[in-house]
Design a protein around this motif. Sequence first.
Motif, PDB file in Angstrom:
ATOM      1  N   TRP A  21      42.832 -21.631 -31.563  1.00 39.14           N
ATOM      2  CA  TRP A  21      43.372 -20.274 -31.568  1.00 39.14           C
ATOM      3  C   TRP A  21      42.282 -19.232 -31.775  1.00 39.14           C
ATOM      4  CZ3 TRP A  21      48.103 -21.337 -35.292  1.00 39.14           C
ATOM      5  CH2 TRP A  21      49.164 -21.866 -34.544  1.00 39.14           C
ATOM      6  N   ASN A  22      42.412 -18.118 -31.065  1.00 40.03           N
ATOM      7  CA  ASN A  22      41.530 -16.981 -31.334  1.00 40.03           C
ATOM      8  C   ASN A  22      42.043 -16.210 -32.553  1.00 40.03           C
ATOM      9  OD1 ASN A  22      43.617 -15.275 -30.489  1.00 40.03           O
ATOM     10  ND2 ASN A  22      42.884 -15.289 -28.356  1.00 40.03           N
ATOM     11  N   ILE A  23      41.344 -15.168 -32.952  1.00 42.23           N
ATOM     12  CA  ILE A  23      41.708 -14.466 -34.183  1.00 42.23           C
ATOM     13  C   ILE A  23      43.099 -13.829 -34.082  1.00 42.23           C
ATOM     14  CG2 ILE A  23      40.416 -12.384 -33.491  1.00 42.23           C
ATOM     15  CD1 ILE A  23      41.007 -13.639 -37.092  1.00 42.23           C
ATOM     16  N   GLU A  24      43.433 -13.306 -32.899  1.00 44.62           N
ATOM     17  CA  GLU A  24      44.754 -12.688 -32.761  1.00 44.62           C
ATOM     18  C   GLU A  24      45.862 -13.732 -32.925  1.00 44.62           C
ATOM     19  OE1 GLU A  24      42.265 -12.318 -30.463  1.00 44.62           O
ATOM     20  OE2 GLU A  24      41.639 -10.290 -31.047  1.00 44.62           O
ATOM     21  N   GLU A  25      45.657 -14.902 -32.325  1.00 42.38           N
ATOM     22  CA  GLU A  25      46.655 -15.977 -32.460  1.00 42.38           C
ATOM     23  C   GLU A  25      46.756 -16.465 -33.907  1.00 42.38           C
ATOM     24  OE1 GLU A  25      46.544 -18.203 -28.136  1.00 42.38           O
ATOM     25  OE2 GLU A  25      44.743 -18.334 -29.378  1.00 42.38           O
ATOM     26  N   CYS A  26      45.609 -16.589 -34.561  1.00 39.88           N
ATOM     27  CA  CYS A  26      45.635 -17.019 -35.972  1.00 39.88           C
ATOM     28  C   CYS A  26      46.471 -16.037 -36.798  1.00 39.88           C
ATOM     29  CB  CYS A  26      44.215 -17.108 -36.537  1.00 39.88           C
ATOM     30  SG  CYS A  26      43.243 -18.500 -35.915  1.00 39.88           S
ATOM     31  N   ILE A  27      46.173 -14.746 -36.664  1.00 43.20           N
ATOM     32  CA  ILE A  27      46.883 -13.744 -37.467  1.00 43.20           C
ATOM     33  C   ILE A  27      48.382 -13.789 -37.152  1.00 43.20           C
ATOM     34  CG2 ILE A  27      47.176 -11.261 -37.862  1.00 43.20           C
ATOM     35  CD1 ILE A  27      44.137 -10.967 -37.257  1.00 43.20           C
ATOM     36  N   ARG A  28      48.701 -13.844 -35.867  1.00 40.87           N
ATOM     37  CA  ARG A  28      50.122 -13.802 -35.472  1.00 40.87           C
ATOM     38  C   ARG A  28      50.868 -15.036 -35.980  1.00 40.87           C
ATOM     39  NH1 ARG A  28      49.419 -13.238 -30.279  1.00 40.87           N
ATOM     40  NH2 ARG A  28      50.068 -15.264 -29.475  1.00 40.87           N
ATOM     41  N   HIS A  29      50.313 -16.216 -35.731  1.00 33.87           N
ATOM     42  CA  HIS A  29      51.032 -17.446 -36.090  1.00 33.87           C
ATOM     43  C   HIS A  29      51.047 -17.689 -37.595  1.00 33.87           C
ATOM     44  CE1 HIS A  29      51.719 -18.555 -31.970  1.00 33.87           C
ATOM     45  NE2 HIS A  29      50.428 -18.598 -31.692  1.00 33.87           N
ATOM     46  N   TYR A  30      49.929 -17.413 -38.254  1.00 36.75           N
ATOM     47  CA  TYR A  30      49.903 -17.627 -39.707  1.00 36.75           C
ATOM     48  C   TYR A  30      50.920 -16.690 -40.374  1.00 36.75           C
ATOM     49  CZ  TYR A  30      45.182 -19.821 -39.199  1.00 36.75           C
ATOM     50  OH  TYR A  30      44.098 -20.589 -38.852  1.00 36.75           O
ATOM     51  N   ASN A  47      32.575 -10.918 -30.006  1.00 37.72           N
ATOM     52  CA  ASN A  47      33.156 -10.045 -28.968  1.00 37.72           C
ATOM     53  C   ASN A  47      34.446  -9.369 -29.414  1.00 37.72           C
ATOM     54  OD1 ASN A  47      31.113 -10.952 -27.119  1.00 37.72           O
ATOM     55  ND2 ASN A  47      32.306 -12.837 -26.915  1.00 37.72           N
ATOM     56  N   ARG A  48      34.534  -9.062 -30.683  1.00 39.53           N
ATOM     57  CA  ARG A  48      35.695  -8.339 -31.182  1.00 39.53           C
ATOM     58  C   ARG A  48      35.248  -7.052 -31.867  1.00 39.53           C
ATOM     59  NH1 ARG A  48      37.754 -11.929 -28.753  1.00 39.53           N
ATOM     60  NH2 ARG A  48      39.791 -12.901 -29.082  1.00 39.53           N
ATOM     61  N   ASP A  49      36.084  -6.028 -31.773  1.00 44.11           N
ATOM     62  CA  ASP A  49      35.901  -4.791 -32.531  1.00 44.11           C
ATOM     63  C   ASP A  49      36.454  -5.054 -33.932  1.00 44.11           C
ATOM     64  OD1 ASP A  49      36.239  -2.378 -33.809  1.00 44.11           O
ATOM     65  OD2 ASP A  49      36.948  -1.328 -32.019  1.00 44.11           O
ATOM     66  N   LEU A  50      35.568  -5.046 -34.921  1.00 41.41           N
ATOM     67  CA  LEU A  50      36.004  -5.454 -36.262  1.00 41.41           C
ATOM     68  C   LEU A  50      37.004  -4.458 -36.865  1.00 41.41           C
ATOM     69  CD1 LEU A  50      32.774  -6.989 -37.852  1.00 41.41           C
ATOM     70  CD2 LEU A  50      34.495  -8.007 -36.345  1.00 41.41           C
ATOM     71  N   LYS A  51      36.914  -3.213 -36.453  1.00 42.45           N
ATOM     72  CA  LYS A  51      37.919  -2.257 -36.938  1.00 42.45           C
ATOM     73  C   LYS A  51      39.308  -2.631 -36.428  1.00 42.45           C
ATOM     74  CE  LYS A  51      34.907   1.776 -37.395  1.00 42.45           C
ATOM     75  NZ  LYS A  51      34.434   3.003 -36.717  1.00 42.45           N
ATOM     76  N   GLU A  52      39.339  -3.081 -35.192  1.00 40.79           N
ATOM     77  CA  GLU A  52      40.625  -3.505 -34.604  1.00 40.79           C
ATOM     78  C   GLU A  52      41.141  -4.765 -35.304  1.00 40.79           C
ATOM     79  OE1 GLU A  52      43.991  -3.995 -32.510  1.00 40.79           O
ATOM     80  OE2 GLU A  52      42.734  -2.196 -32.709  1.00 40.79           O
ATOM     81  N   VAL A  53      40.221  -5.705 -35.613  1.00 45.89           N
ATOM     82  CA  VAL A  53      40.624  -6.911 -36.339  1.00 45.89           C
ATOM     83  C   VAL A  53      41.184  -6.521 -37.707  1.00 45.89           C
ATOM     84  CG1 VAL A  53      39.813  -9.048 -37.425  1.00 45.89           C
ATOM     85  CG2 VAL A  53      38.992  -8.409 -35.144  1.00 45.89           C
ATOM     86  N   ARG A  54      40.491  -5.609 -38.355  1.00 51.52           N
ATOM     87  CA  ARG A  54      40.956  -5.192 -39.682  1.00 51.52           C
ATOM     88  C   ARG A  54      42.343  -4.549 -39.610  1.00 51.52           C
ATOM     89  NH1 ARG A  54      37.373  -2.629 -44.485  1.00 51.52           N
ATOM     90  NH2 ARG A  54      38.928  -2.972 -46.090  1.00 51.52           N
ATOM     91  N   LYS A  55      42.563  -3.779 -38.563  1.00 51.04           N
ATOM     92  CA  LYS A  55      43.885  -3.140 -38.395  1.00 51.04           C
ATOM     93  C   LYS A  55      44.970  -4.204 -38.197  1.00 51.04           C
ATOM     94  CE  LYS A  55      46.430   0.197 -35.561  1.00 51.04           C
ATOM     95  NZ  LYS A  55      47.579  -0.728 -35.390  1.00 51.04           N
ATOM     96  N   GLN A  56      44.652  -5.205 -37.359  1.00 51.44           N
ATOM     97  CA  GLN A  56      45.632  -6.285 -37.145  1.00 51.44           C
ATOM     98  C   GLN A  56      45.934  -7.013 -38.452  1.00 51.44           C
ATOM     99  OE1 GLN A  56      44.361  -9.006 -34.031  1.00 51.44           O
ATOM    100  NE2 GLN A  56      43.617  -7.279 -32.802  1.00 51.44           N
ATOM    101  N   ARG A  58      45.681  -5.794 -41.470  1.00 54.37           N
ATOM    102  CA  ARG A  58      46.448  -4.904 -42.340  1.00 54.37           C
ATOM    103  C   ARG A  58      47.911  -4.856 -41.880  1.00 54.37           C
ATOM    104  NH1 ARG A  58      42.751  -0.468 -42.806  1.00 54.37           N
ATOM    105  NH2 ARG A  58      43.458  -0.045 -40.697  1.00 54.37           N
ATOM    106  N   ASP A  59      48.099  -4.733 -40.574  1.00 50.38           N
ATOM    107  CA  ASP A  59      49.460  -4.668 -40.043  1.00 50.38           C
ATOM    108  C   ASP A  59      50.234  -5.954 -40.337  1.00 50.38           C
ATOM    109  OD1 ASP A  59      48.808  -2.200 -39.122  1.00 50.38           O
ATOM    110  OD2 ASP A  59      48.618  -2.785 -37.012  1.00 50.38           O
ATOM    111  N   SER A  60      49.497  -7.082 -40.362  1.00 52.59           N
ATOM    112  CA  SER A  60      50.166  -8.370 -40.588  1.00 52.59           C
ATOM    113  C   SER A  60      50.541  -8.569 -42.049  1.00 52.59           C
ATOM    114  CB  SER A  60      49.252  -9.513 -40.158  1.00 52.59           C
ATOM    115  OG  SER A  60      48.206  -9.696 -41.123  1.00 52.59           O
ATOM    116  N   GLY A  61      49.901  -7.796 -42.916  1.00 50.78           N
ATOM    117  CA  GLY A  61      50.132  -7.984 -44.349  1.00 50.78           C
ATOM    118  C   GLY A  61      49.335  -9.133 -44.940  1.00 50.78           C
ATOM    119  N   MET A  62      48.470  -9.751 -44.135  1.00 56.00           N
ATOM    120  CA  MET A  62      47.703 -10.891 -44.648  1.00 56.00           C
ATOM    121  C   MET A  62      46.537 -10.429 -45.516  1.00 56.00           C
ATOM    122  SD  MET A  62      47.564 -13.744 -41.679  1.00 56.00           S
ATOM    123  CE  MET A  62      47.487 -15.037 -42.910  1.00 56.00           C
ATOM    124  N   GLN A  63      46.145 -11.306 -46.400  1.00 57.86           N
ATOM    125  CA  GLN A  63      44.990 -11.030 -47.244  1.00 57.86           C
ATOM    126  C   GLN A  63      43.807 -11.858 -46.754  1.00 57.86           C
ATOM    127  OE1 GLN A  63      45.746 -11.306 -51.423  1.00 57.86           O
ATOM    128  NE2 GLN A  63      43.600 -11.002 -51.983  1.00 57.86           N
TER     129      GLN A  63
END
Lengths: 276, 276
Positions: A21-30, A47-56, A58-63
């Motif tokens: 899984w890529n980072i988006e899949e990890c965040i979504r599925h976890y 190859n990711r914008d870290l600000k965008e990763v951080r937003k995802q 935060r939106d997911s509520g994950m720590q």
Amino acid sequence: MASVLKDFSRLCLHTMTTRPWNIEECIRHYSHAGIPGITIWRNVLENRDLKEVRKQLRDSGMQVVSLCRGGFFPSVNPVKRQAAIDDNLLAIEQAAAIGAPLIVLVCGADKNQSLERSRDQILEAIIRILPQAAATGIKLAIEPLHPMYAGDRSAVNTIRQANDMAEKVNDGHVGVAVDVYHLWWDPDLKNEIGRCAAGNRLFAFHVCDWKVPTVDFLNDRGLMGEGCINIREIRSWVEDSGFTGYNEVEIFSDLHWAEDQRAYLEKIQQAYLHNT
Amino acid sequence: MASVLKDFSRLCLHTMTTRPWNIEECIRHYSHAGIPGITIWRNVLENRDLKEVRKQLRDSGMQVVSLCRGGFFPSVNPVKRQAAIDDNLLAIEQAAAIGAPLIVLVCGADKNQSLERSRDQILEAIIRILPQAAATGIKLAIEPLHPMYAGDRSAVNTIRQANDMAEKVNDGHVGVAVDVYHLWWDPDLKNEIGRCAAGNRLFAFHVCDWKVPTVDFLNDRGLMGEGCINIREIRSWVEDSGFTGYNEVEIFSDLHWAEDQRAYLEKIQQAYLHNT
């Protein structure tokens, strides 16, 4: 003995555990599975914008529990040692950017020099990157690795060595990561966990299992319950010492990576409740 | 640092090092090459008249250094534990029959019980076979095995544990075998070698090398010089402690077993002079 885990409130997954899984899949599925913690490996940030990763995140509520991994400091070649320093300074920036409070250090080893020399270089390197880590509020965890990695991955092979090194640095930003895979065999483990925690240096707790037989030096770790590690007993030592952080599931497994990762995620959660 | 080895007067080969050879071939080729010591693995004694083997050894002028191997004591199953005792009593008989003064114990482990329980069973078993060993004049060497074998081959994984166990038994017939392959990574190795020797318990010294990378858990050991172990330094610790026994070459290697064994024997002797 630690009590049985009844929920997922302290469960953290390493992205490497579900390597396909890529980072988006990890965040979504976890997050969909109710897993609150994530430790992010640097490969999924390429190859990711870290600000965008951080937003995802935060939106997911994950720590974000930690960033894996820094380290690989020793080398007979000073140019490579400087490159390692630079890479670890970059890791500190990345950790700050995604909101990771901790970087796990796989310290490294160079087969072309003695273990003692490699250990000296590890200590020197940690002291060199420490000001940047402290200024950014990022902690560093020395992770002792199994002695079978002494030739190439870490000259720090027991929790006692990691405790000794962290005590030498003697800074609140430098502590130890305890991984049952690397340390379960050590007759001093319980005492050294206590020592580590007493110094407020127990920064992370990683779980998986040791399969019998194990057929690959890197990618044949077991899901909790598939092997012979006394995981619950070690967790009891960690918790009795006062640790209240996450139980991080970190499994490198060619077998499990070949499975459907959503079915595997369910297995992980069952193994967490029943065998951790 | 130990001085360079200038001759083969203290060289001993384990028959398993040249696994394709039977006992007759081992005796013939080793003695022809001027190697004075031989450690005999029990597999080469199968279907042999031990009196005849002893005669061949005597005729060759070789010295039997030890018999490999006893041990494998722990089990959750008491029937298997008794079978292990019986097998070790047989090993004592075999050692006496071929004139081996020492049996090396690969202590064993059972993944279905704790390491502590396995260690208790190992200690109990050694105490049980000790009277027979003492009566026969055979010594027993506890060989600590690398932590990567803690799941299935030995619950004794550091020289400190082996020293502790031998001290508990506290009998001149029970000591320790030091193998660089299992122990090279241990930051306590030098001190524990000194402790072992000070108690007159340093019974054997085994050499080979740790390859980087190592690709098989059992049969990918390196010839001295092919890996990263500080063999000469460890030999200096052993010799400085007063040890005057053999340097035993014990290499399990699918790669080397596939070679012409006579050419390999020459390589071993060169590696002994230059990298040991």
